[in-house]
Design a protein around this motif. Sequence first.
Motif, PDB file in Angstrom:
ATOM      1  N   UNK A  85       9.988  18.565  -5.316  1.00 24.55           N
ATOM      2  CA  UNK A  85      10.249  17.852  -4.067  1.00 24.55           C
ATOM      3  C   UNK A  85      10.778  16.462  -4.390  1.00 24.55           C
ATOM      4  N   UNK A  86      11.810  16.032  -3.678  1.00 27.22           N
ATOM      5  CA  UNK A  86      12.370  14.702  -3.895  1.00 27.22           C
ATOM      6  C   UNK A  86      11.592  13.699  -3.043  1.00 27.22           C
ATOM      7  N   UNK A  87      10.921  12.750  -3.684  1.00 26.64           N
ATOM      8  CA  UNK A  87      10.152  11.719  -2.994  1.00 26.64           C
ATOM      9  C   UNK A  87      11.009  10.453  -2.935  1.00 26.64           C
ATOM     10  N   UNK A  88      11.356  10.041  -1.727  1.00 29.23           N
ATOM     11  CA  UNK A  88      12.207   8.875  -1.516  1.00 29.23           C
ATOM     12  C   UNK A  88      11.410   7.763  -0.859  1.00 29.23           C
ATOM     13  N   UNK A  89      11.811   6.524  -1.121  1.00 27.63           N
ATOM     14  CA  UNK A  89      11.162   5.376  -0.486  1.00 27.63           C
ATOM     15  C   UNK A  89      12.207   4.499   0.183  1.00 27.63           C
ATOM     16  N   UNK A  90      11.836   3.965   1.304  1.00 31.69           N
ATOM     17  CA  UNK A  90      12.673   3.006   2.038  1.00 31.69           C
ATOM     18  C   UNK A  90      11.724   1.940   2.590  1.00 31.69           C
ATOM     19  N   UNK A 126      12.424  17.415   0.872  1.00 33.26           N
ATOM     20  CA  UNK A 126      12.398  15.959   0.706  1.00 33.26           C
ATOM     21  C   UNK A 126      11.204  15.379   1.458  1.00 33.26           C
ATOM     22  N   UNK A 127      10.628  14.331   0.882  1.00 35.01           N
ATOM     23  CA  UNK A 127       9.584  13.538   1.535  1.00 35.01           C
ATOM     24  C   UNK A 127      10.008  12.075   1.414  1.00 35.01           C
ATOM     25  N   UNK A 128       9.947  11.344   2.527  1.00 35.74           N
ATOM     26  CA  UNK A 128      10.379   9.951   2.515  1.00 35.74           C
ATOM     27  C   UNK A 128       9.265   9.075   3.083  1.00 35.74           C
ATOM     28  N   UNK A 129       8.989   7.961   2.393  1.00 36.25           N
ATOM     29  CA  UNK A 129       8.027   6.958   2.849  1.00 36.25           C
ATOM     30  C   UNK A 129       8.827   5.720   3.235  1.00 36.25           C
ATOM     31  N   UNK A 130       8.635   5.239   4.455  1.00 38.11           N
ATOM     32  CA  UNK A 130       9.427   4.106   4.933  1.00 38.11           C
ATOM     33  C   UNK A 130       8.550   3.146   5.712  1.00 38.11           C
ATOM     34  N   UNK A 189       5.883   8.528   7.306  1.00 40.21           N
ATOM     35  CA  UNK A 189       5.955   9.547   6.261  1.00 40.21           C
ATOM     36  C   UNK A 189       6.711  10.725   6.858  1.00 40.21           C
ATOM     37  N   UNK A 190       7.892  11.004   6.316  1.00 36.44           N
ATOM     38  CA  UNK A 190       8.801  12.003   6.882  1.00 36.44           C
ATOM     39  C   UNK A 190       8.980  13.122   5.862  1.00 36.44           C
ATOM     40  N   UNK A 191       8.834  14.359   6.319  1.00 42.57           N
ATOM     41  CA  UNK A 191       9.024  15.489   5.401  1.00 42.57           C
ATOM     42  C   UNK A 191       9.947  16.519   6.027  1.00 42.57           C
ATOM     43  N   UNK A 192      10.473  17.390   5.195  1.00 41.31           N
ATOM     44  CA  UNK A 192      11.336  18.482   5.658  1.00 41.31           C
ATOM     45  C   UNK A 192      10.596  19.807   5.536  1.00 41.31           C
ATOM     46  N   UNK A 193       9.293  19.779   5.831  1.00 44.26           N
ATOM     47  CA  UNK A 193       8.431  20.942   5.612  1.00 44.26           C
ATOM     48  C   UNK A 193       8.440  21.946   6.742  1.00 44.26           C
ATOM     49  N   UNK A 223       0.845  -1.204   0.000  1.00 46.51           N
ATOM     50  CA  UNK A 223       0.000   0.000   0.000  1.00 46.51           C
ATOM     51  C   UNK A 223       0.873   1.244   0.000  1.00 46.51           C
ATOM     52  N   UNK A 224       1.950   1.247   0.793  1.00 48.30           N
ATOM     53  CA  UNK A 224       2.860   2.394   0.841  1.00 48.30           C
ATOM     54  C   UNK A 224       3.508   2.631  -0.521  1.00 48.30           C
ATOM     55  N   UNK A 225       3.911   1.540  -1.193  1.00 48.45           N
ATOM     56  CA  UNK A 225       4.552   1.679  -2.496  1.00 48.45           C
ATOM     57  C   UNK A 225       3.573   2.254  -3.527  1.00 48.45           C
ATOM     58  N   UNK A 226       2.328   1.788  -3.470  1.00 45.94           N
ATOM     59  CA  UNK A 226       1.320   2.293  -4.402  1.00 45.94           C
ATOM     60  C   UNK A 226       1.083   3.788  -4.185  1.00 45.94           C
ATOM     61  N   UNK A 227       1.049   4.214  -2.927  1.00 41.96           N
ATOM     62  CA  UNK A 227       0.873   5.647  -2.641  1.00 41.96           C
ATOM     63  C   UNK A 227       2.057   6.447  -3.170  1.00 41.96           C
ATOM     64  N   UNK A 228       3.247   5.931  -2.949  1.00 42.69           N
ATOM     65  CA  UNK A 228       4.442   6.627  -3.435  1.00 42.69           C
ATOM     66  C   UNK A 228       4.416   6.757  -4.951  1.00 42.69           C
ATOM     67  N   UNK A 229       4.009   5.680  -5.634  1.00 43.72           N
ATOM     68  CA  UNK A 229       3.910   5.739  -7.093  1.00 43.72           C
ATOM     69  C   UNK A 229       2.901   6.793  -7.533  1.00 43.72           C
TER      70      UNK A 229
END
Length: 561
Positions: free
Chosen positions: A423-428, A462-466, A478-482, A406-412
């Motif tokens: 914004x750089x969207x990163x996944x881990x 940057x926004x990161x989904x892990x 869900x981590x952001x630098x906002x 589900x997280x990967x689908x949201x990131x896509x």
Amino acid sequence: MDALLSLTQRLGRVVSPSGGTDSKQLYFAGSMVALTLLISISRLELVITAPYLLALGVLALSTVLALVIRWDELRTRWAAVVPLLDIVAVALVRDLMRDTAVAVSLLAFIPSLWMAARLRLPGVWVSTLAITVLITGPIVLRAPFIDSLTLAYALLLPFTVLQIGLLVVGGLQVMDGQNRRLAEALAEKDSLLDTAATSEQLLTSIIDSVDVGILVVDREGNDALMNRSQHRIHALASPADVVDPEESQLLVRYPGTSATIPPGQRPVRRAVLGETFSNYVVDLGPPGDRASVSTSARQILDHHGEHAGAVIVFSDVTTYIESVRSQERFVAAVSHELRTPLTSVIGYLELARDDQELSPTTASFLEVTHRNAEQLLLIVEDLLADQGTRSGPQELQLRPHRLSEIAQQSADSFALRAANAGIMLETEIAETPELPLDAHRMQQAVDNLLSNAVKYTPRGGRVRVATEVGSTYLELRVIDSGIGMSAQEQTNLFTEYYRTATARDSAIEGHGIGLALTRRIVVAHGGQISVRSTQGTGSTFTIHFSLDGADGADGTDGADG
């Protein structure tokens, strides 16, 4: 120096609520004499008329009585004689000058306040009655005809005198209570200082929080102060057949429902337990005559920083809530019109995906489009079912799913939007074990978190989904630098329609709905959601599931925390 001290003592007797009849009368007589001198400069003929001279005679009589008689040695009720004579003098002048200076009536406030301070409630009633008979009576009798406007004009002065008198009495009663407490602590200097500082802090908190209904509770949770508006609100929430209801008996419901709010989650109880909150909306009263009230609470601290009580403010927002519900009905109507074309779009997308000649890239784009179209249709159906933000999802369709997928689908889904925003969207994303999840609902929750992260992160951020799997838990972050938020803003973040001051100041669009709905979805799955944020450096939202089944109760119990 001696003259200044004497003047100070004289002024002290003027404002004293319990004595100083001679000083008070000299102060009032001086005011009347000054008024007379001003009038005589331009209209001497008014001053030498029989009614005005009679008024001055009555004033002279009351002044002589005030100076000659030892009023402090007489019974308290005799203290009304001098101010009553003063009211007679004012009434005579006012009747004489009814066509030129009706403001003379305001002089009646001085002896009225005098009686209220000295005699308390009996003084209020006596002064109100005297003004009604001596000032209001002639106004009504001289009116060419009597209608509601005439009565309203005539009764305005006694009504105002009554209200101010009651406020004076109430203030003096509060003052008397404080003085008694201070007197008991007079033997210990430190205790006296503590009490004075606490009283000052209490007064400051009340002034800063005044809105409509005000309730102040002490550190033990006992009612310390309740204003008139709050008495009305309390009466509305009280059952008709219960004289002094307990907290659990009050008619307090979730907004727009018939479901009673548990005592531990009600505004006053939350404040007593040490919570600080804003815009907590509840419905009060029976179903046919309910009112929507927005509540806020602030904790009271003494000068040592220790808890001393709480102030709870109640504001009637019934009209606003009705407006919101009208908007919801409008949204439902629009959603109804959207459902049919959305269903058609999804159908044609499914036909297009069945084409065997599609390139892998096109097939991938169609897959993302189809998934988001289904998500949009789900939201439209929620609106039509009148769920939305008020009651959350209807039922969960639980099937084995992986939170990592589900997280990967949201990131896509958000990759293109993030790229367009710079914004750089990163996944881990680590693969997670299967859990019983409603994939559409959980997708909605994760999408809300990602949408906020992208929305509140400036270009270049940057926004990161892990995802992370532990021995007894799994988490999605869900981590952001906002722009981040303060600790106080984090306390109210999951409240419906709440938006942080930073978000409002930044002119970022939003309605304060998404996080409240996300929280309900997560809690309905037996999980927990939390936020950690620092203003100016970003935020981290964490969805937590326990693999040993321990989260269900905790998540549900904390649903309104």
